[in-house]
Design an enzyme around this catalytic site. Structure first.
Site, short mmCIF file in Angstrom:
data_model
loop_
_atom_site.label_atom_id
_atom_site.label_comp_id
_atom_site.label_asym_id
_atom_site.label_seq_id
_atom_site.Cartn_x
_atom_site.Cartn_y
_atom_site.Cartn_z
N HIS A 1 25.16 -27.26 8.30
CA HIS A 1 24.93 -27.21 9.75
C HIS A 1 25.97 -26.30 10.43
CE1 HIS A 1 21.85 -30.36 10.06
NE2 HIS A 1 22.48 -30.92 9.05
N LYS B 1 25.17 -41.33 49.78
CA LYS B 1 25.59 -42.74 49.81
C LYS B 1 26.79 -42.99 48.91
CE LYS B 1 22.61 -44.61 52.58
NZ LYS B 1 23.14 -45.12 53.87
N CYS C 1 19.54 -26.60 7.39
CA CYS C 1 19.39 -27.80 6.57
C CYS C 1 17.92 -28.02 6.21
CB CYS C 1 20.01 -29.00 7.29
SG CYS C 1 20.63 -30.22 6.13
N SER D 1 24.63 -44.27 33.76
CA SER D 1 25.03 -43.42 32.63
C SER D 1 24.46 -42.01 32.84
CB SER D 1 24.52 -44.03 31.33
OG SER D 1 23.11 -44.09 31.38
N GLY E 1 15.48 -26.92 7.67
CA GLY E 1 14.87 -25.60 7.91
C GLY E 1 15.02 -24.68 6.71
N GLU F 1 25.87 -24.95 13.16
CA GLU F 1 25.94 -25.17 14.62
C GLU F 1 27.15 -26.00 15.03
OE1 GLU F 1 23.57 -26.31 12.59
OE2 GLU F 1 22.88 -28.33 13.12
N GLU G 1 29.23 -54.98 27.43
CA GLU G 1 29.75 -54.38 26.19
C GLU G 1 31.06 -53.62 26.40
OE1 GLU G 1 26.70 -54.06 27.29
OE2 GLU G 1 25.24 -54.27 25.67
N1 GLN Z 1 16.10 -34.55 5.19
C1 GLN Z 1 16.80 -33.50 4.53
C2 GLN Z 1 17.81 -34.05 3.52
O1 GLN Z 1 18.18 -35.18 3.60
C3 GLN Z 1 17.48 -32.59 5.52
C4 GLN Z 1 18.56 -33.25 6.31
C5 GLN Z 1 18.98 -32.46 7.51
O2 GLN Z 1 18.27 -31.55 7.93
N2 GLN Z 1 20.11 -32.79 8.08
O3 GLN Z 1 18.26 -33.33 2.65
#
Ligand code: GLN
EC number: 6.3.4.2
Length: 537
Positions: free
Chosen positions: A509, A191, A383, A16, A385, A511, A153
């Site tokens: 998020h 190989k 989040c 993997s 953060g 990102e 699996e």
């Molecule tokens: N633990 C936090 C919450 O549940 C933040 C979750 C996260 O950062 N994705 O709200």
């Protein structure tokens, strides 16, 4: 199923971690560059329903789609390479297949028949592929089979793909096998035997690859490629040397040097169009030109956990390259920060506190937020953060010394982050987060609104806890501005520190929506401030 839809099945052999996902995403990028629409899918052979409750430090990050599916990080590669939004049909685990079959059995839908892996499980797997084909209406459905050929699996999935070939016709399905060609230092030899064994294993199941992607850390000479072609029964031009690349985003360009697009198109009887990879060429150039190094501290629960924050790191890179910066991501263990103090932050040009769960390491993250606020270091809170930022400001600006999140202390007197009443009823762990895309209305005059350059945005969520509106007025007075709110529930989604070059926390998020060729506006605004700051070096 419309007749013309085509299927590309990618399997992996030998071991993997070869980059099957990147290979499949790169092939998809090339076919997309020829003008075809692609719908990627990933089958995961594990029994978990989804990776939502799996440890991200073992399994990698949980990628969340618009419709709130918690999926494997490979889906992130697909979204980033193909610049499309996927949905729950793209991510299927053995756990989901079995759950469906077993609940049908309990409802008596099998009318007393014996339920077996073949045909019931394999039929259900095929049905997932055909449903994705029908719903997406894509020209090409790209199916990645997780795990390694030879794993117990993975067998039902491979058998299902063998049957699918029969059902859709050999001219409509294409099998790609990604293998490792190891190099032995002692004898200085590459190989091919493990790859041979893996192709033999595929044949045992009744599958024959159409293309071999030969992964190696070393240059693969022609005679090795010919040998692979010979034993696998694949034409020489369909043996693609895939030497570990300097960047995953260079892989489509490297693959297309071998005319992958043409080879696949011919076999699938697809019209060949010249492959347009201009945006990837530009990205490659930008990346090469990005020389100015900036150190970004990623304050995480455990250090050295690249896979756990994959999308965050890719979003930082994309934004940095677009501003001519080469980001050096410094993994900072938040517990070490708690022990060592802020001295370990002092060389950083920017701080990112990513998402996370649980109390462990949070005091270090709160310390990082305090340091960033006081020293005016660009800070991006994702989040958890954002929650750290609110707790820090409540403690140090409002004087609420015990301010915390209900997640860490259910009886805290000042839960500046708390559970919404409707979530308090939920007790089971799987799928209890607020998940998927939600609206957010931005506040005019904030840096965040300027970055997005619009008022209404949609972002993906994955969290249980929220900003507590009881503290909103006091926090705003202290300079913790509310830069974005969910208009339906009046939930604070974005906070921004007034009088700071860039200190922003978001409850979602961003990102997940960043693309290498199209950096996310928040990451871009954050990185712009960092790029323009005079370097300390
Ligand atoms: N633990 C936090 C919450 O549940 C933040 C979750 C996260 O950062 N994705 O709200």
């Amino acid at each position: 199923m419309p007749k013309k839809q085509k299927f590309i099945i990618t399997t992996g052999g030998v071991c993997s971690g070869l980059g099957k996902g990147i290979s499949a995403a790169s092939m998809g990028t090339i076919l997309q560059g020829m003008g075809y629409s692609i719908f990627p899918m990933k089958f995961d052979p594990y029994l978990n329903i989804d990776p939502g409750t799996m440890n991200p430090f073992q399994h990698g990050e949980v990628f969340v789609t618009d419709d709130g599916a918690e999926t494997d990080l490979d889906l992130g590669h697909y979204e980033r390479f193909l610049d499309i939004s996927l949905n729950r049909h793209s991510s299927v685990s053995t756990g989901q297949i079995y759950t469906k079959i077993l609940s049908k059995e309990r409802q008596g839908e099998f009318l007393g028949k014996t339920i077996q892996i073949i045909p019931h499980i394999t039929d259900a797997i095929k049905a997932e592929v055909l449903r994705a084909a029908e719903i997406s209406k894509a020209d090409i459905i790209s199916v990645e089979i997780g795990g390694t050929v030879g794993d117990i699996e993975a067998e039902p999935f491979l058998e299902a793909m063998r049957q699918l070939r029969h059902d859709v016709g050999t001219e409509n399905i294409y099998f790609v096998h990604v293998v490792l060609i190891p190099y032995l230092m002692a004898s200085q030899e590459l190989k091919t035997k493990p790859a041979q064994a893996s192709v033999r294993e595929l044949r045992r199941i009744g599958l024959r690859p159409n293309m071999i992607i030969a992964r190696s850390d070393y240059h693969l000479p022609k005679d090795i490629l010919q040998k692979i072609a010979f034993f696998s029964g694949v034409s020489e031009q369909a043996v693609i040397p895939a030497v570990t690349d300097e960047s995953i985003y260079h892989v489509p360009l490297a693959f297309e040097k071998h005319d992958i697009g043409l080879t696949i198109a011919k076999k699938l009887e697809l019209a060949y169009h010249e492959v347009d990879l201009k945006k990837w060429e530009k990205l490659h150039k930008d990346r090469k030109l990005a020389k100015k190094i900036k150190k970004i501290g990623l304050i995480a629960k455990y250090a050295r956990s690249i896979d756990a924050y994959f999308s965050v790191i890719e979003a930082l890179k994309a934004a940095a390259w677009s501003h001519g910066v080469n980001p050096e991501i410094v993994d900072i263990d938040s517990e070490e920060l708690e022990k060592e103090g802020i001295k370990i932050l002092k060389d950083l040009d920017g701080i990112v506190v990513p998402g996370g769960y649980g109390k462990r390491g949070t005091e270090g993250k709160i310390l990082a937020a305090e340091y960033a606020r006081e020293h005016k270091i660009p800070y991006l809170g994702l989040c958890l953060g954002m929650q750290m930022m609110v707790i820090e400001a409540s403690r140090n600006l409002l004087g609420l010394k015990n301010a915390t999140s209900e997640e860490f202390d259910a009886k805290a007197e000042d839960s500046v982050i708390h559970l919404m009443p409707e979530q308090q009823k939920i007790t089971s762990k799987g799928g209890t987060n607020r998940l998927g895309v939600y609206d957010c209305k931005l506040t005019k005059g904030t840096k965040v609104q300027a970055a997005y350059d619009k008022i209404h945005i949609k972002e993906r969520h994955r969290h249980r806890y929220e900003y507590n509106n009881d503290y909103r007025e006091r926090l705003e007075k202290a300079g913790v501005l509310v830069a974005g709110v969910n208009p339906d529930l009046d939930l604070v989604e974005i906070v921004e520190i007034e009088d700071h070059p860039f200190m922003v926390g978001v409850q979602f998020h961003p990102e997940f929506l960043s693309r290498p060729t199209k950096p996310h506006p928040l990451f871009s605004a954050y990185m712009k401030v960092i790029a323009e700051a005079s370097s300390k070096f």
